[in-house]
Design an enzyme around this catalytic site. Structure first.
Site, short mmCIF file in Angstrom:
data_model
loop_
_atom_site.label_atom_id
_atom_site.label_comp_id
_atom_site.label_asym_id
_atom_site.label_seq_id
_atom_site.Cartn_x
_atom_site.Cartn_y
_atom_site.Cartn_z
CD1 TRP A 147 36.98 0.44 -36.93
CD2 TRP A 147 38.34 1.53 -35.53
NE1 TRP A 147 38.24 -0.07 -37.08
CE2 TRP A 147 39.09 0.57 -36.24
CE3 TRP A 147 38.98 2.33 -34.59
CZ2 TRP A 147 40.46 0.40 -36.03
CZ3 TRP A 147 40.34 2.15 -34.37
CH2 TRP A 147 41.06 1.20 -35.10
CG ASP A 177 35.09 6.53 -38.76
OD1 ASP A 177 35.69 6.62 -39.84
OD2 ASP A 177 35.51 5.84 -37.79
CE LYS A 206 41.72 1.16 -41.87
NZ LYS A 206 40.87 1.85 -40.94
C1 LIG Z 1 40.89 2.08 -39.37
C2 LIG Z 1 39.70 2.78 -38.84
C3 LIG Z 1 39.79 3.75 -37.83
C4 LIG Z 1 41.10 4.10 -37.15
O1 LIG Z 1 41.87 4.84 -37.99
P1 LIG Z 1 43.29 5.44 -37.53
O2 LIG Z 1 43.61 6.33 -38.68
O3 LIG Z 1 44.22 4.29 -37.36
O4 LIG Z 1 43.07 6.18 -36.27
C5 LIG Z 1 38.64 4.39 -37.42
N1 LIG Z 1 37.45 4.10 -37.97
C6 LIG Z 1 37.33 3.17 -38.93
C7 LIG Z 1 35.98 2.88 -39.52
C8 LIG Z 1 38.44 2.48 -39.40
O5 LIG Z 1 38.33 1.56 -40.36
#
Ligand SMILES: *Cc1c(COP(=O)(O)O)cnc(C)c1O
Length: 355
Positions: free
Chosen positions: A99, A166, A190
């Protein structure tokens, strides 16, 4: 048979959050209509938006001068919205996994990107610590929890440049000093809500510093000014986020979420370290308390499929490791009970006894 949901995302939510959201989809607020068929600007929905934003601020102790917005597009859209709104000349990125790398790739479309450090050469099994962030960057970006590789940065950086994180997969799992960040963002699926929602926490006075024109929908100021109602927001995911935020608060808030996360992780990592069949995949000090990755020890490699079938037959769901790591991954988000982790540990012990 009772199922234990270790899915990495979309992932486990408290049963009552699912029930309340299902109820609102049947009939919302006793108005004789579903949440799915009313205006987002109605007097029935506006309080949902307001309380969800306020509760996220309350639980994370967000200081004044910050806004919370709810958007669509997932964390992945933020990978481009961040540089669109913040990258004038140069940005620094810490490359700790898939990511982080995807975020870095998008930033390169907007300016110079310094990769301050990377753990790619060791398949992202550790968090680099020996690096410096140039003082002249517009911001420093990192991924607090690496969902795929199972490493986590469980601290806030003290840096003289704006810090952007993030936090898709560890938001609300521990207290965060939000005052140290310009932006915290993530996909909701998540640890916050169902799929379809993105949260962004923004320090207001960090905006408006780039010279480029920003398309209206990609400009954070649009969504702050309109209270996340510039266009139609994802109403059902926002409702389920609200139910989950209320749940977190009722359980004792993020401090209690952290206590439970540390307890669950200790139980599972202790077993991984003790059990002769298994080993962890990342440096001990960088282990994630959210996504716990482990593989079979080399001499037991051919038992992998057997253990998967064994655990699946006992109700474990979603423990297959990501293809870039292999083995197993038990994602233990806020709604995972201690009992769930103990059930997985019991599987590991029983399987060991048979071999
Ligand atoms: C799942 C995830 C993403 C991607 O998320 P989307 O909402 O599917 O774009 C980005 N960063 C992290 C750390 C993730 O776990």
């Amino acid at each position: 048979m009772k199922k234990y949901n270790f899915n990495a995302g979309p992932s486990i939510l408290p049963a009552e959050v699912i029930a309340q959201t299902a109820q609102a989809c049947q009939e919302f607020n006793g108005i004789g209509l579903s949440l799915m068929e009313i205006s987002h600007r109605s007097k029935d929905f506006q309080p949902v938006m307001d309380e969800a934003q306020a509760l996220l601020k309350e639980l994370l102790d967000v200081p004044v001068g910050y806004s919370v917005v709810f958007l669509g597009g997932g964390a992945s859209l933020q990978f481009c919205m961040i540089p669109f709104n913040y990258l004038e000349k140069k940005a620094a990125y810490l490359n700790t996994g898939t990511w982080a790398k995807k975020a870095l790739k998008e930033a390169k479309l907007f300016g110079e990107v310094v990769e301050v450090a990377s753990s790619a050469d060791k398949n992202y099994t550790f968090i680099p610590k020996d690096y410096s962030v140039p003082a002249d960057v517009d911001y420093f970006h990192f991924t607090s929890n690496n969902t795929i590789y199972g490493t986590e940065i469980r601290k806030d950086f003290d840096l003289p440049v704006p810090v952007i994180a993030d936090m898709s997969s560890d938001i609300l799992s521990r207290p965060v000093d939000v005052s140290k960040y310009a932006v915290i963002y993530g996909g909701a699926q998540k640890n916050l809500s169902m799929a379809g929602l993105t949260f962004v926490i923004i320090k207001d006075d960090t905006l408006g510093k780039v010279s480029r024109a920003i398309p209206t929908m990609l400009d954070y100021r649009t969504h702050i000014d309109k209270g996340s109602m510039f266009n139609t927001p994802p109403v059902v995911p926002i409702y389920s986020a609200l139910m989950n935020l209320r749940w977190v608060k009722a359980q004792g808030g993020v401090k209690e979420m952290e206590r439970r996360a540390l307890e669950r992780a200790a139980i599972l990592y202790d077993e991984i370290d003790r059990n002769k069949l298994f080993r962890g995949t990342v440096e001990t000090e960088d282990r994630s308390v959210m996504n716990i990755c482990f593989v079979m020890n080399d001499e037991y490699k051919d038992l992998e499929a057997d253990f998967m079938a064994f655990a699946t037959a006992r109700g474990m769901v979603g423990i297959k490791g990501h293809r870039s790591v292999g083995g197993f991954r038990a994602s233990c988000y806020n709604a995972m009970s201690r009992e769930g982790v103990e059930a997985l540990v019991a599987c590991m012990k029983e399987f060991e006894a048979q071999h």
